[in-house]
Write a protein that holds these residues in place. Structure first.
Motif, PDB file in Angstrom:
ATOM      1  N   ARG A 288       0.791  -1.032   0.085  1.00  0.00           N
ATOM      2  CA  ARG A 288       0.013   0.097   0.030  1.00  0.00           C
ATOM      3  C   ARG A 288       0.707   1.325   0.076  1.00  0.00           C
ATOM      4  O   ARG A 288       1.794   1.434   0.870  1.00  0.00           O
ATOM      5  N   VAL A 289       0.776   1.942  -0.915  1.00  0.00           N
ATOM      6  CA  VAL A 289       1.340   3.288  -1.105  1.00  0.00           C
ATOM      7  C   VAL A 289       0.474   4.268  -1.019  1.00  0.00           C
ATOM      8  O   VAL A 289      -0.593   4.568  -1.650  1.00  0.00           O
ATOM      9  N   MET A 290       0.546   5.112   0.506  1.00  0.00           N
ATOM     10  CA  MET A 290      -0.563   6.122   0.634  1.00  0.00           C
ATOM     11  C   MET A 290      -0.106   7.290   0.603  1.00  0.00           C
ATOM     12  O   MET A 290       0.908   7.905   1.227  1.00  0.00           O
ATOM     13  N   GLY A 291      -0.941   8.305  -0.359  1.00  0.00           N
ATOM     14  CA  GLY A 291      -0.621   9.744  -0.503  1.00  0.00           C
ATOM     15  C   GLY A 291      -1.470  10.360  -0.002  1.00  0.00           C
ATOM     16  O   GLY A 291      -2.609  10.065   0.382  1.00  0.00           O
ATOM     17  N   ASP A 292      -1.394  12.019   0.072  1.00  0.00           N
ATOM     18  CA  ASP A 292      -2.332  12.821   0.518  1.00  0.00           C
ATOM     19  C   ASP A 292      -3.777  12.764  -0.236  1.00  0.00           C
ATOM     20  O   ASP A 292      -4.698  13.476  -0.140  1.00  0.00           O
ATOM     21  N   GLN A 293      -3.443  12.202  -1.743  1.00  0.00           N
ATOM     22  CA  GLN A 293      -4.728  12.358  -2.546  1.00  0.00           C
ATOM     23  C   GLN A 293      -5.335  10.825  -3.159  1.00  0.00           C
ATOM     24  O   GLN A 293      -6.293  10.872  -3.562  1.00  0.00           O
ATOM     25  N   GLY A 294      -4.527   9.859  -2.528  1.00  0.00           N
ATOM     26  CA  GLY A 294      -5.087   8.599  -2.583  1.00  0.00           C
ATOM     27  C   GLY A 294      -4.142   7.492  -2.218  1.00  0.00           C
ATOM     28  O   GLY A 294      -2.853   7.734  -1.925  1.00  0.00           O
ATOM     29  N   THR A 295      -4.657   6.223  -2.530  1.00  0.00           N
ATOM     30  CA  THR A 295      -3.773   5.053  -2.350  1.00  0.00           C
ATOM     31  C   THR A 295      -3.696   4.090  -3.427  1.00  0.00           C
ATOM     32  O   THR A 295      -4.508   4.186  -3.869  1.00  0.00           O
ATOM     33  N   VAL A 296      -2.534   3.336  -3.664  1.00  0.00           N
ATOM     34  CA  VAL A 296      -2.471   2.488  -4.593  1.00  0.00           C
ATOM     35  C   VAL A 296      -2.161   1.057  -3.658  1.00  0.00           C
ATOM     36  O   VAL A 296      -1.345   1.244  -2.748  1.00  0.00           O
ATOM     37  N   ILE A 297      -2.947   0.049  -4.061  1.00  0.00           N
ATOM     38  CA  ILE A 297      -2.939  -1.302  -3.363  1.00  0.00           C
ATOM     39  C   ILE A 297      -2.487  -2.119  -4.465  1.00  0.00           C
ATOM     40  O   ILE A 297      -3.041  -2.179  -5.445  1.00  0.00           O
ATOM     41  N   MET A 298      -1.482  -2.915  -4.053  1.00  0.00           N
ATOM     42  CA  MET A 298      -0.667  -3.921  -5.113  1.00  0.00           C
ATOM     43  C   MET A 298      -0.772  -5.193  -4.377  1.00  0.00           C
ATOM     44  O   MET A 298      -0.427  -5.458  -3.500  1.00  0.00           O
ATOM     45  N   ASP A 299      -0.953  -6.271  -5.283  1.00  0.00           N
ATOM     46  CA  ASP A 299      -0.503  -7.500  -5.092  1.00  0.00           C
ATOM     47  C   ASP A 299       0.155  -8.128  -6.015  1.00  0.00           C
ATOM     48  O   ASP A 299       0.909  -7.302  -6.796  1.00  0.00           O
ATOM     49  N   TYR A 300       0.470  -9.439  -6.191  1.00  0.00           N
ATOM     50  CA  TYR A 300       1.534 -10.109  -7.158  1.00  0.00           C
ATOM     51  C   TYR A 300       1.187  -9.444  -8.544  1.00  0.00           C
ATOM     52  O   TYR A 300       2.165  -9.181  -9.259  1.00  0.00           O
ATOM     53  N   ALA A 301      -0.094  -9.402  -8.967  1.00  0.00           N
ATOM     54  CA  ALA A 301      -0.033  -9.407 -10.291  1.00  0.00           C
ATOM     55  C   ALA A 301      -1.325  -8.414 -10.649  1.00  0.00           C
ATOM     56  O   ALA A 301      -1.866  -7.949 -11.700  1.00  0.00           O
ATOM     57  N   ARG A 302      -1.895  -7.689  -9.769  1.00  0.00           N
ATOM     58  CA  ARG A 302      -2.998  -6.685  -9.850  1.00  0.00           C
ATOM     59  C   ARG A 302      -2.877  -5.504  -9.008  1.00  0.00           C
ATOM     60  O   ARG A 302      -2.038  -5.554  -7.921  1.00  0.00           O
ATOM     61  N   ALA A 303      -3.320  -4.316  -9.263  1.00  0.00           N
ATOM     62  CA  ALA A 303      -3.258  -3.151  -8.727  1.00  0.00           C
ATOM     63  C   ALA A 303      -4.577  -2.365  -8.593  1.00  0.00           C
ATOM     64  O   ALA A 303      -5.420  -2.585  -9.557  1.00  0.00           O
ATOM     65  N   TRP A 304      -4.888  -1.508  -7.643  1.00  0.00           N
ATOM     66  CA  TRP A 304      -5.945  -0.557  -7.528  1.00  0.00           C
ATOM     67  C   TRP A 304      -5.693   0.805  -7.271  1.00  0.00           C
ATOM     68  O   TRP A 304      -4.685   1.032  -6.278  1.00  0.00           O
ATOM     69  N   TYR A 305      -6.494   1.831  -7.434  1.00  0.00           N
ATOM     70  CA  TYR A 305      -6.478   2.926  -7.149  1.00  0.00           C
ATOM     71  C   TYR A 305      -7.576   3.376  -6.251  1.00  0.00           C
ATOM     72  O   TYR A 305      -8.823   3.272  -6.479  1.00  0.00           O
ATOM     73  N   TYR A 306      -7.315   3.799  -4.867  1.00  0.00           N
ATOM     74  CA  TYR A 306      -8.309   4.172  -3.906  1.00  0.00           C
ATOM     75  C   TYR A 306      -8.262   5.474  -3.575  1.00  0.00           C
ATOM     76  O   TYR A 306      -7.245   6.212  -3.004  1.00  0.00           O
ATOM     77  N   PRO A 307      -9.096   6.726  -4.313  1.00  0.00           N
ATOM     78  CA  PRO A 307      -8.942   7.955  -4.070  1.00  0.00           C
ATOM     79  C   PRO A 307      -9.195   8.460  -2.615  1.00  0.00           C
ATOM     80  O   PRO A 307     -10.168   7.889  -1.917  1.00  0.00           O
ATOM     81  N   GLU A 308      -8.591   9.330  -2.273  1.00  0.00           N
ATOM     82  CA  GLU A 308      -8.761  10.050  -1.137  1.00  0.00           C
ATOM     83  C   GLU A 308      -9.666  11.307  -1.147  1.00  0.00           C
ATOM     84  O   GLU A 308      -9.935  11.822  -2.167  1.00  0.00           O
ATOM     85  N   GLY A 309     -10.474  11.695  -0.058  1.00  0.00           N
ATOM     86  CA  GLY A 309     -11.434  12.827  -0.168  1.00  0.00           C
ATOM     87  C   GLY A 309     -12.772  12.435   0.322  1.00  0.00           C
ATOM     88  O   GLY A 309     -12.919  11.652   0.827  1.00  0.00           O
ATOM     89  N   LYS A 310     -13.563  13.426  -0.479  1.00  0.00           N
ATOM     90  CA  LYS A 310     -14.933  13.414   0.223  1.00  0.00           C
ATOM     91  C   LYS A 310     -15.688  12.179  -0.116  1.00  0.00           C
ATOM     92  O   LYS A 310     -16.445  11.752   0.663  1.00  0.00           O
ATOM     93  N   LYS A 311     -15.426  11.739  -1.312  1.00  0.00           N
ATOM     94  CA  LYS A 311     -16.171  10.447  -1.893  1.00  0.00           C
ATOM     95  C   LYS A 311     -15.225   9.602  -2.455  1.00  0.00           C
ATOM     96  O   LYS A 311     -14.533   9.781  -3.393  1.00  0.00           O
ATOM     97  N   ASN A 312     -15.521   8.262  -2.100  1.00  0.00           N
ATOM     98  CA  ASN A 312     -14.435   7.378  -2.496  1.00  0.00           C
ATOM     99  C   ASN A 312     -14.858   6.997  -3.994  1.00  0.00           C
ATOM    100  O   ASN A 312     -14.200   6.468  -4.847  1.00  0.00           O
ATOM    101  N   LYS A 313     -16.218   7.067  -4.291  1.00  0.00           N
ATOM    102  CA  LYS A 313     -17.020   6.696  -5.576  1.00  0.00           C
ATOM    103  C   LYS A 313     -17.920   7.983  -5.953  1.00  0.00           C
ATOM    104  O   LYS A 313     -18.617   8.136  -5.136  1.00  0.00           O
ATOM    105  N   GLU A 314     -17.869   8.404  -7.148  1.00  0.00           N
ATOM    106  CA  GLU A 314     -18.445   9.160  -7.710  1.00  0.00           C
ATOM    107  C   GLU A 314     -19.704   8.636  -8.653  1.00  0.00           C
ATOM    108  O   GLU A 314     -19.536   7.634  -9.113  1.00  0.00           O
TER     109      GLU A 314
END
Length: 396
Positions: A288-314
């Motif tokens: 998990r690489v955590m920034g002040d605008q979002g986080t990147v989560i990684m496993d062996y062969a996949r990755a996700w972006y989790y946005p920081e802020g008011k809403k995680n999903k628009e």
């Protein structure tokens, strides 16, 4: 918002949804003009013999020799070779084989430096599995030799070759998650990490990972990959490390810890945490690489972006369904979809390409040495129960 319009507007999230091979640029190295690379595999245990089928899949890349001190493992390696390969018990004899261009070193950790030095002296290119070398002297000696050589040297941190990981690193360096606040890594398993031993006399040869003379334990064998990633994404090496570990679950005579917990402090102010357990496999491998605008989560062969802020999903309308969301994985975020090869195969492709074109590998002597120094720092911190600082007298 118009019907069927994608709901995610940020540059990162848009890229995270679907990134084609064309958009990414180079995914898999192009074949070089009819250059054949003959390689010898030194160490045909699980890793060495596991890489042979991947080499078989790569055009103009041939395994022509295998070496192992254990006959049954040597036979296992030779059986996986497509074509004819010579078998050796002594790696020094393998180095004398006249049609050899390169070697892959996949032996116990404490032997890496000596074998790689001898291979370079024999005029061969070297792919050396992680962790690069044991001890600060072993690391420095190997760095000095490679810098004085005209041969290609690649360290086997395969995730450094992953096109998914490369894409994520580039994304983070462009500021897409903002300022990095922290990095959290884990590699958890539930098992004793032992191999079966047909004869008690072979215990230390087969289960070398359990003994400090040969091994760096969980730090060297597992966490080193994630330490390499942290150095890479931050573009720096840590100033200091603290940590604890112990033999708290598997009371079976092992000397290397069955759980480790390390915290590295980088000059930029980022702290990177590494945990490795052998008694609980919850969530397995994660970065998990955590920034002040979002986080990147990684496993062996996949990755996700989790946005920081008011809403995680628009919320919006996707395919005419009000309130639908754009490929959201609960608890992880938006998938980052990038075409990429198996990281181990890509690393071998990169090595062959570097030799053919005489170019510096992505995972080279410097990145490998930096990760190896971090591993040794972590071991010293745990074993001596003290804060260990970066050795300023090293010339990497």
């Amino acid at each position: 918002m118009k019907r069927r319009e994608f709901v995610v507007k940020s540059g990162l999230a848009s890229a995270a949804v679907a990134t084609s091979a064309t958009a990414m640029g180079q995914i898999i190295q192009k074949e070089s003009a009819n250059e054949t690379l003959n390689i010898g595999v030194i160490g045909t245990g699980d890793r060495g013999s596991g890489l042979i089928p991947l080499i078989n899949q790569i055009p103009n890349f041939n395994v022509v020799a295998c070496c192992d001190v254990l006959p049954f493992r040597l036979e296992k390696g030779l059986a996986k070779v497509e074509g004819k390969a010579q078998g050796y018990k002594d790696y020094r004899k393998l180095l004398e084989q006249p049609d050899l261009d390169a070697v892959l070193v996949a032996t116990p950790f404490n032997t890496h430096s000596k074998i790689a030095l001898d291979a370079l002296d024999a005029g061969l290119h070297v792919y050396c599995e992680k962790t690069l070398a044991k001890g600060f002297d072993g690391i420095q000696n190997l760095v000095n030799k490679v810098k004085a050589s005209d041969k290609i040297f690649q360290t086997g941190h395969q995730y450094h070759s992953s096109r998914l990981y490369t894409y994520v690193v580039d994304m983070i360096k462009k500021g897409e998650i903002g300022k990095i606040a922290a990095i959290e890594c884990q590699w958890n398993r539930n098992g004793d990490w032992r191999r079966s031993v047909p004869d008690p006399k072979l215990e230390r040869l087969i289960n070398w990972r359990m003994y400090r003379e040969f091994s760096g334990g969980l730090v060297a064998e597992l966490c080193s990959h994630q330490i390499d990633f942290s150095n890479w994404v931050l573009g720096e090496t840590p100033e200091k490390v603290m940590g604890v570990g112990g033999i708290d679950y598997w009371k079976d005579g092992r000397e290397t810890y069955d759980n480790i917990h390390l915290l590295y402090s980088y000059p930029s102010g980022v702290r990177a945490k590494f945990t490795c357990l052998t008694s609980n496999a919850m969530n397995d491998y994660k970065i998990r690489v955590m920034g002040d605008q979002g986080t990147v989560i990684m496993d062996y062969a996949r990755a996700w972006y989790y946005p920081e802020g008011k809403k995680n999903k628009e919320m919006g309308e996707v395919d005419g369904v009000a309130g639908a969301t754009l490929k959201w994985d609960e608890g992880k975020g938006y998938p980052i979809e990038v075409d990429h090869e198996d990281p181990s195969k890509q690393a071998l492709l990169d090595f062959r390409e570097s030799v053919a074109n005489n170019t510096e590998p992505i995972s080279n002597i410097t990145t490998g040495a930096n990760a190896a120094v971090c591993v040794q720092m972590g071991l010293d911190a745990m074993h001596n129960e003290k804060i260990v600082r970066w050795k300023s007298d090293l010339d990497l």
